[in-house]
Design a protein around this motif. Structure first.
Motif, short mmCIF file in Angstrom:
data_model
loop_
_atom_site.label_atom_id
_atom_site.label_comp_id
_atom_site.label_asym_id
_atom_site.label_seq_id
_atom_site.Cartn_x
_atom_site.Cartn_y
_atom_site.Cartn_z
N ASN A 357 0.78 -1.24 0.00
CA ASN A 357 0.00 0.00 0.00
C ASN A 357 0.81 1.29 0.00
N ASP A 358 2.07 1.24 0.39
CA ASP A 358 2.85 2.48 0.47
C ASP A 358 3.39 2.90 -0.89
N PHE A 359 3.43 4.20 -1.10
CA PHE A 359 4.01 4.76 -2.32
C PHE A 359 5.25 5.58 -1.93
N HIS A 360 6.26 5.53 -2.80
CA HIS A 360 7.50 6.25 -2.57
C HIS A 360 7.76 7.17 -3.76
N THR A 361 8.22 8.37 -3.47
CA THR A 361 8.48 9.34 -4.53
C THR A 361 9.92 9.18 -5.02
N VAL A 362 10.05 9.01 -6.33
CA VAL A 362 11.37 8.85 -6.95
C VAL A 362 11.58 10.00 -7.93
N LYS A 363 12.72 10.64 -7.84
CA LYS A 363 13.03 11.76 -8.74
C LYS A 363 14.20 11.38 -9.62
N LEU A 364 13.94 11.32 -10.93
CA LEU A 364 14.99 11.04 -11.90
C LEU A 364 15.38 12.32 -12.63
N PRO A 365 16.62 12.42 -13.09
CA PRO A 365 17.04 13.63 -13.81
C PRO A 365 16.16 13.91 -15.03
N LEU A 366 15.78 15.15 -15.20
CA LEU A 366 15.01 15.63 -16.35
C LEU A 366 13.57 15.11 -16.39
N LEU A 367 13.12 14.41 -15.36
CA LEU A 367 11.75 13.89 -15.31
C LEU A 367 11.06 14.39 -14.06
N PRO A 368 9.72 14.54 -14.11
CA PRO A 368 8.99 14.96 -12.91
C PRO A 368 9.04 13.86 -11.85
N PRO A 369 8.76 14.19 -10.60
CA PRO A 369 8.74 13.18 -9.53
C PRO A 369 7.76 12.05 -9.86
N TRP A 370 8.13 10.85 -9.51
CA TRP A 370 7.36 9.65 -9.85
C TRP A 370 7.02 8.90 -8.57
N ARG A 371 5.73 8.61 -8.37
CA ARG A 371 5.30 7.85 -7.20
C ARG A 371 5.35 6.36 -7.52
N VAL A 372 6.12 5.61 -6.75
CA VAL A 372 6.37 4.20 -7.04
C VAL A 372 5.84 3.35 -5.90
N ASN A 373 5.16 2.27 -6.26
CA ASN A 373 4.67 1.29 -5.31
C ASN A 373 5.42 -0.03 -5.55
N LEU A 374 5.97 -0.64 -4.49
CA LEU A 374 6.82 -1.81 -4.67
C LEU A 374 6.06 -3.01 -5.21
N LEU A 375 4.79 -3.17 -4.78
CA LEU A 375 3.99 -4.27 -5.34
C LEU A 375 3.84 -4.12 -6.84
N ARG A 376 3.52 -2.88 -7.29
CA ARG A 376 3.37 -2.66 -8.73
C ARG A 376 4.66 -2.95 -9.47
N VAL A 377 5.77 -2.53 -8.91
CA VAL A 377 7.06 -2.78 -9.57
C VAL A 377 7.27 -4.28 -9.76
N CYS A 378 7.04 -5.06 -8.70
CA CYS A 378 7.28 -6.51 -8.77
C CYS A 378 6.27 -7.22 -9.66
N PHE A 379 4.97 -6.94 -9.45
CA PHE A 379 3.94 -7.65 -10.21
C PHE A 379 4.03 -7.33 -11.69
N ARG A 380 4.13 -6.07 -12.02
CA ARG A 380 4.13 -5.68 -13.43
C ARG A 380 5.40 -6.13 -14.14
N THR A 381 6.50 -6.16 -13.43
CA THR A 381 7.74 -6.68 -14.02
C THR A 381 7.59 -8.16 -14.34
N LEU A 382 7.05 -8.93 -13.41
CA LEU A 382 6.84 -10.36 -13.65
C LEU A 382 5.85 -10.60 -14.78
N TYR A 383 4.80 -9.78 -14.85
CA TYR A 383 3.79 -9.93 -15.89
C TYR A 383 4.41 -9.72 -17.27
N VAL A 384 5.10 -8.61 -17.44
CA VAL A 384 5.71 -8.30 -18.75
C VAL A 384 6.74 -9.37 -19.11
#
Length: 465
Positions: A357-384
């Motif tokens: 449920n927690d979201f973390h803000t990630v800031k990459l160079p030249l891009l706006p801040p990005w809210r990242v959820n660890l479940l989404r990162v893991c599930f969507r990576t495995l799906y693709v």
């Protein structure tokens, strides 16, 4: 008291800015809806239509496409009425069914929901596999086109597809972090523009080749085969390919959930469905018929990569680049329902989990801040990753499309919408409308079974061959 009153006013203002279900205001219109539908419908399926018409002939090919267009509209109209339960959906009031599975659960119960969910997510997953195969084929086609232009049409220009499937998978990993449909209207518009572009190019090249040939190739009965049984298999695969090219029932309610009201969402969806189906049918008829007219019985399985077309090579390159860009968006349109289901399922199952449920803000160079959820990162990576692996194992374009079309067509595009419509509109058993829709469903079941058998036979033959 003043503070309490100001909080009440602020709360009332926030509620006023939300829809009736507490959701942020929906802003979709007929035209954003048309963009989503065209993105979903005009995909890799259009590229197989010349081959499909070649198997069915001048009589059966265009007729089959028109029949599927009509069936698709009936299915969409029935399903759009099921977005809200109560009141028939015509007043824009009543609880919403925000996804296909929500509607099945409300109208048909738990057992139907499990059956529907299994079929729906298997079909959506299969679309991801098909789009991975198609994109790799288009990438290879660009290389082959340039090779033929440089070294001649008889040069051995062969390229493997595995590397390009992996490239497509890497791109989808990045795009999969788009939160949901509400944040990807821009991607759907881009994808819709790309689909128009390569459809126009395929249409134009087919017409140009037909004029250059000085004759219209093909016959009433279609391409000859060595045996009657082989003809039956080819016809069934062609029907499966056309079935894959049309229905968008899988994601209709998710798209409808983006629409603002008033007017009632089902009225907007029906209007958008008419526009979308007329547009797609026009392109399908033109691409399929002009491709058959240009190549006759030799029509390639994939119009822009089968290499009946060699020149102008830069136009072939551009068309295949448009296909790639379109399928980048199309993959996401078909994957979002699975992503949203996974998000809801794990959030309900593990409400106290910070990983879920927690979201973390990630800031990459030249891009706006990005809210990242660890479940989404893991599930969507495995799906693709999994869709890419399956595509690597079964890289057979026409057969995979036919199998997906046959699996989708009756249960998801016909049976469930018809059964839900009966309950939503309280249609009496054995009334004329009930009998007509049941007969419609039975005929579609027989067509779907015929296409399924042929597609499985073709897939097994390719794998063994």
């Amino acid at each position: 008291m003043a503070v309490h009153h100001s909080l009440e006013v602020a709360g009332a203002g926030a509620r006023a800015r939300c829809d009736d279900d507490g959701h942020p205001p929906r802003t979709g219109t007929v035209w954003t809806c048309v963009a989503h539908i065209i993105t979903a419908v005009i995909g890799s399926g259009v590229l197989s239509l010349a081959w499909s018409v070649a198997q069915l002939g001048w009589a059966g090919g265009p007729a089959c496409m028109l029949v599927f267009a009509l069936v698709t509209y009936v299915s969409a109209a029935l399903l759009s009425d099921c977005y809200r339960h109560g009141g028939g959906g015509d007043d824009g009031k009543g609880p919403r069914n925000r996804s296909y599975m929500d509607a099945v659960r409300v109208f048909l119960g738990r057992k139907h929901t499990w059956a529907c969910g299994s079929l729906q997510y298997a079909s959506l997953y299969g679309c991801g596999v098909a789009y991975t195969i198609t994109t790799a084929t288009s990438m290879r086609a660009i290389l082959r086109s340039n090779c033929y232009h440089t070294h001649g049409h008889d040069a051995p220009c062969k390229y493997g597809g595995s590397y390009y499937m992996l490239m497509f998978g890497a791109a989808q990993l990045f795009l999969s972090f788009i939160p949901d449909f509400h944040d990807m209207a821009w991607l759907s518009v881009l994808a819709a523009v790309m689909s128009f572009s390569y459809s126009f190019i395929g249409l134009g090249l087919g017409l140009t080749n037909t004029i250059a040939n000085g004759t219209i190739k093909g016959s009433i009965t279609g391409a000859p085969t060595r045996t009657p049984v082989q003809k039956i298999w080819h016809v069934s695969q062609a029907i499966g390919d056309i079935a894959f090219a049309y229905p968008y029932s899988l994601i209709l309610l998710e798209i409808q959930d983006t629409l603002k009201a008033p007017p009632a969402e089902n009225k907007t969806m029906k209007k958008a469905s008419i526009i979308s189906i007329v547009v797609t049918t026009f392109f399908y008829l033109c691409c399929g018929c002009f491709g058959y007219a240009a190549f006759g019985s030799d029509a390639p399985g994939n119009l822009l990569t089968g290499f009946g077309f060699y020149e102008p090579y830069w136009l072939i390159d551009f068309a295949n680049a448009c296909i790639i860009l379109h399928l980048l968006g199309g993959y996401q349109v078909y994957s979002q329902p699975i992503y949203q289901f996974a998000d809801r399922f794990f959030a309900e199952r593990f409400p106290a989990s910070r990983f879920v449920n927690d979201f973390h803000t990630v800031k990459l160079p030249l891009l706006p801040p990005w809210r990242v959820n660890l479940l989404r990162v893991c599930f969507r990576t495995l799906y693709v990753a999994s869709t890419t692996v399956v595509a690597l194992a079964f890289p057979y374009f026409n057969e995979v499309l036919a199998l997906l079309g046959a699996l989708n067509f009756w249960p998801l595009a016909i049976y469930f919408p018809v059964e839900m419509y009966f309950i939503q509109r309280q249609v009496p058993r054995w009334s004329p409308r009930w009998v007509a829709l049941q007969a419609f469903s039975v005929v579609c079941l027989l067509v779907s079974a015929f296409a399924l058998v042929g597609s499985i036979q073709g897939l097994v033959s390719q794998k063994l061959g």
